[in-house]
Design a protein around this motif. Structure first.
Motif, PDB file in Angstrom:
ATOM      1  N   PRO A 244      71.917  26.477  16.165  1.00  0.00           N
ATOM      2  CA  PRO A 244      72.976  26.612  17.176  1.00  0.00           C
ATOM      3  C   PRO A 244      72.554  27.474  18.371  1.00  0.00           C
ATOM      4  N   SER A 245      73.354  27.393  19.431  1.00  0.00           N
ATOM      5  CA  SER A 245      73.077  28.165  20.643  1.00  0.00           C
ATOM      6  C   SER A 245      74.317  28.179  21.524  1.00  0.00           C
ATOM      7  N   LEU A 246      74.481  29.255  22.278  1.00  0.00           N
ATOM      8  CA  LEU A 246      75.473  29.284  23.360  1.00  0.00           C
ATOM      9  C   LEU A 246      74.739  29.374  24.697  1.00  0.00           C
ATOM     10  N   ARG A 247      73.949  30.465  24.868  1.00  0.00           N
ATOM     11  CA  ARG A 247      73.274  30.721  26.138  1.00  0.00           C
ATOM     12  C   ARG A 247      72.174  29.702  26.452  1.00  0.00           C
ATOM     13  N   THR A 248      71.321  29.441  25.477  1.00  0.00           N
ATOM     14  CA  THR A 248      70.148  28.602  25.742  1.00  0.00           C
ATOM     15  C   THR A 248      70.581  27.199  26.161  1.00  0.00           C
ATOM     16  N   ARG A 249      71.530  26.682  25.414  1.00  0.00           N
ATOM     17  CA  ARG A 249      71.998  25.330  25.679  1.00  0.00           C
ATOM     18  C   ARG A 249      72.642  25.230  27.068  1.00  0.00           C
TER      19      ARG A 249
ATOM     20  N   MET B 124      62.666  26.825  23.263  1.00  0.00           N
ATOM     21  CA  MET B 124      64.019  27.377  23.441  1.00  0.00           C
ATOM     22  C   MET B 124      64.290  28.370  22.301  1.00  0.00           C
ATOM     23  N   GLU B 125      63.284  28.868  21.693  1.00  0.00           N
ATOM     24  CA  GLU B 125      63.155  29.852  20.603  1.00  0.00           C
ATOM     25  C   GLU B 125      62.580  29.160  19.381  1.00  0.00           C
ATOM     26  N   SER B 126      61.471  29.703  18.916  1.00  0.00           N
ATOM     27  CA  SER B 126      60.839  29.202  17.697  1.00  0.00           C
ATOM     28  C   SER B 126      60.737  30.352  16.700  1.00  0.00           C
TER      29      SER B 126
ATOM     30  N   GLU C 279      58.413  33.205  18.630  1.00  0.00           N
ATOM     31  CA  GLU C 279      58.742  33.764  19.945  1.00  0.00           C
ATOM     32  C   GLU C 279      59.960  33.103  20.580  1.00  0.00           C
ATOM     33  N   HIS C 280      60.526  33.829  21.535  1.00  0.00           N
ATOM     34  CA  HIS C 280      61.616  33.325  22.374  1.00  0.00           C
ATOM     35  C   HIS C 280      61.231  33.713  23.812  1.00  0.00           C
ATOM     36  N   PRO C 281      60.239  33.007  24.388  1.00  0.00           N
ATOM     37  CA  PRO C 281      59.683  33.456  25.673  1.00  0.00           C
ATOM     38  C   PRO C 281      60.688  33.459  26.820  1.00  0.00           C
TER      39      PRO C 281
ATOM     40  N   HIS D 107      70.517  43.644  25.076  1.00  0.00           N
ATOM     41  CA  HIS D 107      70.528  42.891  23.815  1.00  0.00           C
ATOM     42  C   HIS D 107      70.537  41.419  24.203  1.00  0.00           C
ATOM     43  N   CYS D 108      69.882  40.576  23.405  1.00  0.00           N
ATOM     44  CA  CYS D 108      69.771  39.156  23.783  1.00  0.00           C
ATOM     45  C   CYS D 108      71.073  38.393  23.626  1.00  0.00           C
ATOM     46  N   LEU D 109      71.984  38.885  22.763  1.00  0.00           N
ATOM     47  CA  LEU D 109      73.210  38.177  22.372  1.00  0.00           C
ATOM     48  C   LEU D 109      72.853  36.894  21.603  1.00  0.00           C
ATOM     49  N   PRO D 110      73.652  36.453  20.638  1.00  0.00           N
ATOM     50  CA  PRO D 110      74.915  37.054  20.232  1.00  0.00           C
ATOM     51  C   PRO D 110      74.708  38.363  19.476  1.00  0.00           C
ATOM     52  N   VAL D 111      75.742  39.224  19.521  1.00  0.00           N
ATOM     53  CA  VAL D 111      75.645  40.521  18.851  1.00  0.00           C
ATOM     54  C   VAL D 111      76.877  40.720  17.976  1.00  0.00           C
TER      55      VAL D 111
HETATM   56  N1   CP Z   1      69.931  34.740  23.418  1.00  0.00           N
HETATM   57  C1   CP Z   1      70.062  33.441  23.048  1.00  0.00           C
HETATM   58  O1   CP Z   1      69.081  32.699  22.936  1.00  0.00           O
HETATM   59  O2   CP Z   1      71.345  33.031  22.882  1.00  0.00           O
HETATM   60  P1   CP Z   1      71.791  31.684  22.156  1.00  0.00           P
HETATM   61  O3   CP Z   1      71.288  31.791  20.722  1.00  0.00           O
HETATM   62  O4   CP Z   1      73.269  31.650  22.268  1.00  0.00           O
HETATM   63  O5   CP Z   1      71.136  30.529  22.843  1.00  0.00           O
END
Ligand code: CP
Length: 334
Positions: free
Chosen positions: A46-51, A141-143, A146-148, A291-295
């Protein structure tokens, strides 16, 4: 063909270019630079920001994005070489990656750690399988490792607040959580901050070490940029005089083989590591919080830190858009 799945794909010089371009385009938007371009996004998690940030980049730059949620309307994908595919994974990345490459101009993949431990995460098999089999540029988009995009957004926030990141004292501190989380975000903050020349202090309880290969890579970047990286089990020592405090839950270092109850008890025993205003008061007067979020509020970080004017968590989320526009332009150029 360019891919960005690790900070190593950029190195310190490439990090500078992405940050400079992102900052310039944040001041003045470049217009429809992705006109008629299509980004295919493959999400295993899942994702909020990345998507939303990747979709927003494409739509606001004249292009389009297709989102595929693996296992939810899309076949479950196999990454293991030589797998006998007699369970629930109906398609191999060997076919999926080149097929998607026939439709999209570039691909993004999110595939977290599968929980097998540090060595498995270091192999990063899903993103590397895509990297091997795509025929168009690939962005992580994060592995597992890493999450570059996150690391670059963090670095842009540091630049915006302090002008320069050269020898900027920043603390990456471990924070508590209800379950062990992957190390991609702390790895990327460490690697990107070191590549940007920061004086990085990493604080974590014993047993939560980052992988030796990640530490060696950060050391090499620090050496090249005049920065430094130090490690401590004493959070207060690290925070002393820091201009930025980055909190993130991760680890422990060798979670494979731990009984779930043991890990939960271990995490609970370090609940005192949650950043509070008292811990922030040890940092510099103008210190910012990231912080990257979610937190998880009041587990990982206290309300008083997240709600304080020194928090830059939302600014940093916005910076995902700005660095990703720059990243996509970089992977499309040859
Ligand atoms: N920081 C980050 O990647 O947020 P999401 O998991 O919501 O995409």
């Amino acid at each position: 063909m360019r891919h960005l799945t690790r900070i190593q794909d950029l190195g310190p010089e490439g990090v500078e270019k992405i940050l400079a371009q992102a900052a310039a385009w944040k001041r003045q938007a470049p217009g429809p630079i992705f006109q008629n371009r299509l980004l295919g996004m493959v999400f295993f998690n899942p994702s909020l920001r990345t998507r939303t940030s990747f979709e927003a980049v494409m739509l606001r730059s004249g292009g389009h994005a297709i989102v595929l949620d693996v296992g939810n309307g899309v076949w479950k994908l196999e990454d293991r070489v030589g797998a006998v595919m007699n369970a629930d994974r109906a398609e191999h990345i060997k076919e999926a990656a080149p097929v998607l490459s026939r439709f999209a101009d570039m691909l993004g993949v999110r595939a977290f750690s599968q929980g097998g431990g540090d060595e498995e995460d270091e192999q990063d098999s899903v993103i590397n399988s895509f990297r091997k089999h795509v025929t168009v540029p690939l962005v992580s988009m994060e592995s597992a490792r890493e999450h570059p995009c996150q690391g670059l957004a963090d670095a842009l926030t540091l630049r915006e607040n302090f002008g320069s990141t050269k020898k900027l004292p920043v603390t990456l501190t471990w924070a508590p959580h209800i379950k062990p989380l992957p190390k991609a975000v702390p790895n990327s903050f460490l690697l990107t901050a070191a590549a940007a020349g920061c004086e990085v202090r990493v604080a974590h309880p014993p047993g939560f070490e980052l992988h030796p290969k990640v530490r060696a890579e950060a050391e090499a970047y620090a050496k090249a940029t005049g920065g430094s990286v130090t490690y401590t089990h004493d959070q207060e020592e690290a925070l002393e005089g820091s201009r930025a405090v980055y909190a993130k839950a991760w680890g422990p270092a060798t979670r494979a083989g731990h009984a779930p109850g043991d890990v939960a008890a271990l995490l609970a025993s370090y609940s005192g590591w949650m950043p509070t205003r008292r811990s922030m008061s040890l940092a510099a007067k103008d210190a910012i919080f990231l912080h990257c979020l979610p937190v998880r509020r009041n587990v990982e970080v206290s309300d008083e830190v997240l709600d304080h004017p020194s928090s830059r968590v939302v600014d940093t989320a916005e910076n995902r858009f700005h660095v990703q526009r720059s990243i996509l332009q970089w992977i499309l150029s040859t």
